[in-house]
Design an enzyme around this catalytic site. Sequence first.
Site, PDB file in Angstrom:
ATOM      1  N   HIS A  60       2.361   0.967   9.131  1.00  0.00           N
ATOM      2  CA  HIS A  60       1.734   0.886  10.461  1.00  0.00           C
ATOM      3  C   HIS A  60       2.756   1.222  11.531  1.00  0.00           C
ATOM      4  CE1 HIS A  60       0.166  -2.084   7.580  1.00  0.00           C
ATOM      5  NE2 HIS A  60      -0.980  -1.554   7.915  1.00  0.00           N
TER       6      HIS A  60
ATOM      7  N   ASP B 255       0.007  -0.871  -7.714  1.00  0.00           N
ATOM      8  CA  ASP B 255       0.823  -1.471  -6.649  1.00  0.00           C
ATOM      9  C   ASP B 255       2.216  -1.793  -7.194  1.00  0.00           C
ATOM     10  OD1 ASP B 255      -1.312  -1.488  -4.868  1.00  0.00           O
ATOM     11  OD2 ASP B 255      -1.748  -3.623  -5.130  1.00  0.00           O
TER      12      ASP B 255
ATOM     13  N   ARG C 179       2.764   6.264  -3.341  1.00  0.00           N
ATOM     14  CA  ARG C 179       2.599   5.582  -2.050  1.00  0.00           C
ATOM     15  C   ARG C 179       3.973   5.044  -1.660  1.00  0.00           C
ATOM     16  NH1 ARG C 179      -0.124   0.154  -2.821  1.00  0.00           N
ATOM     17  NH2 ARG C 179      -2.187   1.048  -2.570  1.00  0.00           N
TER      18      ARG C 179
ATOM     19  N   GLY D  49       8.006  -2.554   1.657  1.00  0.00           N
ATOM     20  CA  GLY D  49       8.215  -3.633   0.684  1.00  0.00           C
ATOM     21  C   GLY D  49       7.854  -4.975   1.289  1.00  0.00           C
ATOM     22  N   ALA D  50       7.107  -5.787   0.538  1.00  0.00           N
ATOM     23  CA  ALA D  50       6.492  -6.994   1.103  1.00  0.00           C
ATOM     24  C   ALA D  50       7.006  -8.303   0.512  1.00  0.00           C
ATOM     25  CB  ALA D  50       4.981  -6.917   0.923  1.00  0.00           C
TER      26      ALA D  50
ATOM     27  N   GLN E 133       9.188   1.237  -2.898  1.00  0.00           N
ATOM     28  CA  GLN E 133       9.473   0.377  -1.733  1.00  0.00           C
ATOM     29  C   GLN E 133      10.822   0.771  -1.130  1.00  0.00           C
ATOM     30  OE1 GLN E 133       9.390  -2.704  -4.573  1.00  0.00           O
ATOM     31  NE2 GLN E 133       7.587  -3.747  -3.746  1.00  0.00           N
TER      32      GLN E 133
ATOM     33  N   ARG F 241       1.549 -12.852   2.584  1.00  0.00           N
ATOM     34  CA  ARG F 241       2.416 -11.677   2.768  1.00  0.00           C
ATOM     35  C   ARG F 241       2.082 -10.961   4.077  1.00  0.00           C
ATOM     36  NH1 ARG F 241       2.042 -11.276  -3.007  1.00  0.00           N
ATOM     37  NH2 ARG F 241       0.370  -9.751  -2.899  1.00  0.00           N
ATOM     38  N   ARG F 242       0.780 -10.947   4.433  1.00  0.00           N
ATOM     39  CA  ARG F 242       0.388 -10.308   5.702  1.00  0.00           C
ATOM     40  C   ARG F 242       0.932 -11.103   6.884  1.00  0.00           C
ATOM     41  NH1 ARG F 242      -0.739  -7.695   1.864  1.00  0.00           N
ATOM     42  NH2 ARG F 242       1.345  -7.065   2.448  1.00  0.00           N
TER      43      ARG F 242
HETATM   44  C1  LIG Z   1      -1.851   0.667   2.084  1.00  0.00           C
HETATM   45  C2  LIG Z   1      -0.692  -0.225   1.863  1.00  0.00           C
HETATM   46  C3  LIG Z   1      -0.340  -0.585   0.586  1.00  0.00           C
HETATM   47  C4  LIG Z   1       0.754  -1.412   0.357  1.00  0.00           C
HETATM   48  N1  LIG Z   1       1.157  -1.657  -0.930  1.00  0.00           N
HETATM   49  C5  LIG Z   1       2.300  -2.363  -1.154  1.00  0.00           C
HETATM   50  C6  LIG Z   1       2.811  -2.502  -2.460  1.00  0.00           C
HETATM   51  O1  LIG Z   1       2.263  -2.015  -3.451  1.00  0.00           O
HETATM   52  N2  LIG Z   1       3.967  -3.232  -2.620  1.00  0.00           N
HETATM   53  C7  LIG Z   1       4.630  -3.778  -1.545  1.00  0.00           C
HETATM   54  O2  LIG Z   1       5.678  -4.406  -1.750  1.00  0.00           O
HETATM   55  N3  LIG Z   1       4.140  -3.645  -0.291  1.00  0.00           N
HETATM   56  C8  LIG Z   1       3.004  -2.962  -0.071  1.00  0.00           C
HETATM   57  N4  LIG Z   1       2.536  -2.810   1.216  1.00  0.00           N
HETATM   58  C9  LIG Z   1       3.137  -3.615   2.322  1.00  0.00           C
HETATM   59  C10 LIG Z   1       4.362  -2.974   2.911  1.00  0.00           C
HETATM   60  O3  LIG Z   1       5.426  -3.079   2.006  1.00  0.00           O
HETATM   61  C11 LIG Z   1       4.757  -3.656   4.238  1.00  0.00           C
HETATM   62  O4  LIG Z   1       5.014  -5.006   3.999  1.00  0.00           O
HETATM   63  C12 LIG Z   1       3.704  -3.550   5.326  1.00  0.00           C
HETATM   64  O5  LIG Z   1       3.096  -2.311   5.332  1.00  0.00           O
HETATM   65  C13 LIG Z   1       4.327  -3.800   6.716  1.00  0.00           C
HETATM   66  O6  LIG Z   1       5.298  -2.844   6.978  1.00  0.00           O
HETATM   67  P1  LIG Z   1       5.091  -1.581   7.944  1.00  0.00           P
HETATM   68  O7  LIG Z   1       5.452  -0.371   7.156  1.00  0.00           O
HETATM   69  O8  LIG Z   1       3.736  -1.558   8.511  1.00  0.00           O
HETATM   70  O9  LIG Z   1       6.226  -1.712   9.030  1.00  0.00           O
HETATM   71  P2  LIG Z   1       6.663  -2.922   9.961  1.00  0.00           P
HETATM   72  O10 LIG Z   1       7.937  -2.465  10.597  1.00  0.00           O
HETATM   73  O11 LIG Z   1       6.642  -4.205   9.234  1.00  0.00           O
HETATM   74  O12 LIG Z   1       5.508  -2.949  11.047  1.00  0.00           O
HETATM   75  C14 LIG Z   1       5.302  -1.915  12.000  1.00  0.00           C
HETATM   76  C15 LIG Z   1       4.241  -2.396  12.988  1.00  0.00           C
HETATM   77  O13 LIG Z   1       2.986  -2.499  12.306  1.00  0.00           O
HETATM   78  C16 LIG Z   1       2.273  -3.661  12.702  1.00  0.00           C
HETATM   79  N5  LIG Z   1       2.114  -4.549  11.539  1.00  0.00           N
HETATM   80  C17 LIG Z   1       2.726  -4.453  10.336  1.00  0.00           C
HETATM   81  N6  LIG Z   1       2.279  -5.393   9.485  1.00  0.00           N
HETATM   82  C18 LIG Z   1       1.376  -6.116  10.161  1.00  0.00           C
HETATM   83  C19 LIG Z   1       0.542  -7.225   9.844  1.00  0.00           C
HETATM   84  N7  LIG Z   1       0.564  -7.799   8.635  1.00  0.00           N
HETATM   85  N8  LIG Z   1      -0.293  -7.692  10.803  1.00  0.00           N
HETATM   86  C20 LIG Z   1      -0.342  -7.133  12.039  1.00  0.00           C
HETATM   87  N9  LIG Z   1       0.420  -6.071  12.397  1.00  0.00           N
HETATM   88  C21 LIG Z   1       1.258  -5.573  11.493  1.00  0.00           C
HETATM   89  C22 LIG Z   1       3.084  -4.277  13.794  1.00  0.00           C
HETATM   90  O14 LIG Z   1       2.620  -3.743  15.020  1.00  0.00           O
HETATM   91  C23 LIG Z   1       4.492  -3.798  13.519  1.00  0.00           C
HETATM   92  O15 LIG Z   1       5.268  -3.783  14.655  1.00  0.00           O
HETATM   93  C24 LIG Z   1       1.475  -1.947   1.462  1.00  0.00           C
HETATM   94  C25 LIG Z   1       1.129  -1.570   2.751  1.00  0.00           C
HETATM   95  C26 LIG Z   1       0.081  -0.718   2.972  1.00  0.00           C
HETATM   96  C27 LIG Z   1      -0.229  -0.300   4.368  1.00  0.00           C
END
Ligand SMILES: Cc1cc2nc3c(=O)[nH]c(=O)nc-3n(C[C@H](O)[C@H](O)[C@H](O)COP(=O)(O)OP(=O)(O)OC[C@H]3O[C@@H](n4cnc5c(N)ncnc54)[C@H](O)[C@@H]3O)c2cc1C
Length: 307
Positions: free
Chosen positions: A227, A133, A184, A188-189, A163, A288-289
Amino acid sequence: MGLSAGRRVLLAAADSPRIGRFVRRYGFRLGAARFVAGESLDAAVPVLRGLNDKGLLTNTTLLGEGVTTEAETAAVVAAYRELLDRIAAEGLRTNVALKLTHLGLAFDEELAHRNVAALVEHAAGHGNFVRIDMEESARVEPTLRIYRWLRETGHDNVGAVLQSYLYRSETDLAALAPLAPNLRLVKGAYLEPAEVAYPEKCDVDAAYVRLMETALTGAGFTAIATHDETLIEHAIAFANEHGIPPERFQFQMLYGVRPALQLDLVRRGYAVLVAAPYGPDWYRYLMRRLAERPANVLFLLRNLIRG
Ligand SMILES: Cc1cc2nc3c(=O)[nH]c(=O)nc-3n(C[C@H](O)[C@H](O)[C@H](O)COP(=O)(O)OP(=O)(O)OC[C@H]3O[C@@H](n4cnc5c(N)ncnc54)[C@H](O)[C@@H]3O)c2cc1C
C-alpha cells in the site's frame, strides 16, 4: 526507525491464546469485518462480487494456519475444493491464496506438498490459480522447496511470495528466476529477529525496490503487493521506462486497506487485486493487520465503544 514497540506487542499478541479468546468473544463487532470478507464463504461471496463489480480482481483465503493433524488438513483441503468450485459456479474473478501450515507444513512437509498439489490441480481444472503465502522465516525454505517441486512437475498455475524484510530474499529470487516464477512481493508481516530480517524500515523499503526491479526485468509475473504509494509510483515509472507490458505485473492490496488508492489505480488502467480472506479463524490475521498500522487499534476501540 526500528520495529515499533506497538508493532512488537501486537505481533506477540497474535500468538497469545488468552488475548485471542478475548478478541474472538467480541467478534466482528470489534471491527474485524473491515479486513475480513466474512465469517463464512456464503458471507464472503457477495463481498468478492462487489469488488469485482468495481473492476478489482480478488483473491480469497480460508483463514487458518498452524494445524496439527492430518485429519484437520483433509478438512481444509475439502474446504478449498469447495471454494474453487464455488468461485467457478459464481463466475467470480477470484483466485485462491493459502498457507502451507494450514495444509500440514508444521508437522509433515510431504503431506503439505501432497495437499497443495491436489489443490493446484483442482484449480487448474477450473482454469484458476493458487498463490502460496509466505509465513514465518522458518517456513521459507520448505515453502520455496514445495513451490519449486510444483513448478518442476508441470504445475504452472501456482505462485509464491518473497518478503523484502528477509536478507535471503534477493538470493531466493535469483535462484527462482530460471522458473519464470509468478511472485508476489511483500515487505513481510511477522516478528523476525535481526539475524534474518532488516530491523530498519528504510532497509526493508530499499530491498523491496531491488526485488521489484529485478523481478520486473526478469521472466515471469510480478505481483506488487504493497500500500506504499512511493513504491507503487516507482513501479509504474520503472515499468514505463523499461517497456514492461501491463500483463507482466499487477498491484495487490488488502481488503479494507487504502480502498481509494485501489480504485484510483484501476481508473489509471492498472490491474489491481484485492486480497479478501474469510472464515471464523480471523484472529491472527487481524492482529497482523493491526501491527502494520497500530493506529488501527484506535479504529477498533472506537467500534467497541460505539458498540
Ligand atoms: C495482497 C497482499 C498479500 C500479502 N501476503 C503476505 C504474505 O504472504 N506474507 C507476509 O509476510 N506478508 C504478506 N502481506 C503483508 C505485507 O508483508 C505487509 O505487512 C503489508 O502489506 C503492509 O506493508 P506495506 O507494503 O503496505 O507498507 P507499509 O510501509 O507498512 O505501509 C504503507 C502505507 O500503507 C498503509 N497501510 C499498510 N498496512 C496497513 C494496514 N494494515 N491498515 C491500514 N493501513 C495500512 C498505511 O497508509 C501505510 O503508511 C501481504 C500484503 C498484501 C497487500
